[in-house]
Scaffold this motif. Structure first.
Motif, PDB file in Angstrom:
ATOM      1  N   ASN A 184     -10.035   7.041 -14.005  1.00  0.00           N
ATOM      2  CA  ASN A 184      -9.774   5.657 -13.603  1.00  0.00           C
ATOM      3  C   ASN A 184      -9.152   5.592 -12.206  1.00  0.00           C
ATOM      4  O   ASN A 184      -8.151   4.901 -11.974  1.00  0.00           O
ATOM      5  CB  ASN A 184      -8.869   4.950 -14.621  1.00  0.00           C
ATOM      6  N   VAL A 185      -9.738   6.343 -11.269  1.00  0.00           N
ATOM      7  CA  VAL A 185      -9.285   6.326  -9.885  1.00  0.00           C
ATOM      8  C   VAL A 185     -10.379   5.724  -9.006  1.00  0.00           C
ATOM      9  O   VAL A 185     -11.560   5.732  -9.360  1.00  0.00           O
ATOM     10  CB  VAL A 185      -8.939   7.744  -9.377  1.00  0.00           C
ATOM     11  N   THR A 202     -10.377  -4.411 -13.791  1.00  0.00           N
ATOM     12  CA  THR A 202     -10.021  -3.138 -13.189  1.00  0.00           C
ATOM     13  C   THR A 202      -8.995  -3.328 -12.073  1.00  0.00           C
ATOM     14  O   THR A 202      -8.929  -4.382 -11.438  1.00  0.00           O
ATOM     15  CB  THR A 202     -11.258  -2.443 -12.613  1.00  0.00           C
ATOM     16  N   ASP A 203      -8.202  -2.282 -11.856  1.00  0.00           N
ATOM     17  CA  ASP A 203      -7.269  -2.291 -10.733  1.00  0.00           C
ATOM     18  C   ASP A 203      -8.068  -2.208  -9.435  1.00  0.00           C
ATOM     19  O   ASP A 203      -9.065  -1.477  -9.335  1.00  0.00           O
ATOM     20  CB  ASP A 203      -6.312  -1.115 -10.835  1.00  0.00           C
ATOM     21  N   ALA A 210     -10.796   0.786  -9.282  1.00  0.00           N
ATOM     22  CA  ALA A 210     -10.553   1.944 -10.134  1.00  0.00           C
ATOM     23  C   ALA A 210     -11.794   2.250 -10.959  1.00  0.00           C
ATOM     24  O   ALA A 210     -12.463   1.342 -11.456  1.00  0.00           O
ATOM     25  CB  ALA A 210      -9.365   1.672 -11.056  1.00  0.00           C
ATOM     26  N   ASN A 261      -2.908   2.106   1.827  1.00  0.00           N
ATOM     27  CA  ASN A 261      -2.536   2.244   0.420  1.00  0.00           C
ATOM     28  C   ASN A 261      -1.199   2.956   0.253  1.00  0.00           C
ATOM     29  O   ASN A 261      -0.302   2.469  -0.432  1.00  0.00           O
ATOM     30  CB  ASN A 261      -3.643   2.969  -0.348  1.00  0.00           C
ATOM     31  N   TYR A 266      -7.804  -1.816  -5.090  1.00  0.00           N
ATOM     32  CA  TYR A 266      -6.985  -1.346  -3.975  1.00  0.00           C
ATOM     33  C   TYR A 266      -7.671  -1.707  -2.662  1.00  0.00           C
ATOM     34  O   TYR A 266      -8.881  -1.911  -2.607  1.00  0.00           O
ATOM     35  CB  TYR A 266      -6.763   0.169  -4.072  1.00  0.00           C
ATOM     36  N   THR A 307       0.762   2.789  -2.909  1.00  0.00           N
ATOM     37  CA  THR A 307      -0.174   3.232  -3.939  1.00  0.00           C
ATOM     38  C   THR A 307      -0.405   4.729  -3.769  1.00  0.00           C
ATOM     39  O   THR A 307      -0.794   5.167  -2.684  1.00  0.00           O
ATOM     40  CB  THR A 307      -1.516   2.487  -3.809  1.00  0.00           C
ATOM     41  N   ARG A 332       0.803   9.957 -10.279  1.00  0.00           N
ATOM     42  CA  ARG A 332      -0.627   9.965 -10.558  1.00  0.00           C
ATOM     43  C   ARG A 332      -1.404   9.245  -9.458  1.00  0.00           C
ATOM     44  O   ARG A 332      -1.164   8.078  -9.154  1.00  0.00           O
ATOM     45  CB  ARG A 332      -0.890   9.286 -11.906  1.00  0.00           C
ATOM     46  N   THR A 333      -2.334   9.949  -8.841  1.00  0.00           N
ATOM     47  CA  THR A 333      -3.118   9.407  -7.740  1.00  0.00           C
ATOM     48  C   THR A 333      -3.992   8.248  -8.215  1.00  0.00           C
ATOM     49  O   THR A 333      -4.596   8.302  -9.280  1.00  0.00           O
ATOM     50  CB  THR A 333      -3.996  10.507  -7.132  1.00  0.00           C
ATOM     51  N   ARG A 334      -4.071   7.192  -7.383  1.00  0.00           N
ATOM     52  CA  ARG A 334      -4.907   6.032  -7.690  1.00  0.00           C
ATOM     53  C   ARG A 334      -6.092   5.895  -6.748  1.00  0.00           C
ATOM     54  O   ARG A 334      -7.135   5.365  -7.125  1.00  0.00           O
ATOM     55  CB  ARG A 334      -4.058   4.751  -7.632  1.00  0.00           C
TER      56      ARG A 334
END
Length: 256
Positions: free
Chosen positions: A166-167, A2-3, A21, A46, A5, A52, A128-130
């Motif tokens: 997926n945030v 997974t990503d 994420a 971020n 942050y 990000t 697209r918000t992360r």
């Protein structure tokens, strides 16, 4: 894989493994413990440092006041000074540069009142918000009706939203007043939160003491972050130093 942050704080990243994420991190604390300041620090790191795309959802604070908090940390100008609106030439120059950075940063503000509306704000607004920071989860609704399980249902919907989109979601919620004046534990976490959330952080500000119904500070800026649940991290405690005048946290090791 997974990503991941950053929270903007090395010690918290070590405990939690960062913000992942598809997961929800819940931050709980009593009044004045620094929950909003932690979110401000996270969002600045971020959106401005790592570029990000991030979003702040805050139903309690007007967007212009939230921007002032972000600007204070970026510029180094005290929040109280920004609120008064009277600046020296040096402060005005710092704020001008911070404003330029704010316009270029992938940061959005939302006052959506339901999780469903927040979901569509994330989907419909480029980039697209992360990372999604929800300050005051209890102000969100999961339906048109408030039930005894309101807060738990909101958290459940936030978890579903995080997985679907997926945030990485980080959300604040107040601790019970019974936790005031002592170190909070997982027993103070509302029913169902520990099982639903992927990470649970408790804030403890030793410099706050309860006097009747009023909080009084003993002028300590130390805040402890206690990780009582972390599916992708570890249990433990890290210490932060709060700079509430500029709405930001720094790691205690950096402040030493």
């Amino acid at each position: 894989m997974t990503d991941t942050y950053t929270t903007g704080l090395e010690g918290v990243d070590v405990l939690t493994g960062g913000l992942h994420a598809g997961t929800v991190t819940v931050v709980l604390g009593t009044s004045q413990s620094g929950m909003s300041t932690l979110l401000d620090t996270c969002v600045r790191a971020n959106a401005f440092t790592h570029h990000t795309p991030a979003m702040i959802c805050d139903r309690e604070t007007p967007a212009q006041d939230r921007v002032k908090r972000i600007m204070s940390g970026l510029s180094g100008v005290n929040l109280a000074t920004i609120q008064r609106g009277k600046f020296t030439d040096v402060q005005r120059d710092r704020l001008r540069r911070a404003a330029d950075a704010t316009q270029a940063a992938p940061l959005l503000f939302s006052n959506d009142h339901t999780v469903d509306r927040l979901r569509w704000s994330i989907i419909g607004t480029p980039p697209r918000t992360r990372v999604v920071a929800v300050d005051g989860m209890r102000f969100l609704d999961f339906s048109d009706t408030v039930t005894p399980d309101h807060d738990r249902n909101v958290l459940s919907e936030l978890c579903e939203m995080a997985r679907d989109l997926n945030v990485a979601v980080v959300a604040t919620h107040p601790l019970s007043v019974h936790a005031s004046g002592r170190v909070p534990t997982i027993a103070d976490v509302p029913d169902g939160f520990a099982s639903l959330a992927d990470t649970v952080l408790l804030l403890n500000r030793p410099g706050l003491a309860a006097t009747g119904r009023r909080w009084e500070s003993t002028h300590s800026d130390l805040v402890e972050v206690i990780c009582v649940k972390a599916r992708l991290g570890q249990f433990g405690t890290t210490s932060l130093v709060a700079d509430f005048e500029r709405a930001q946290f720094i790691s205690a090791a950096m402040a030493a």
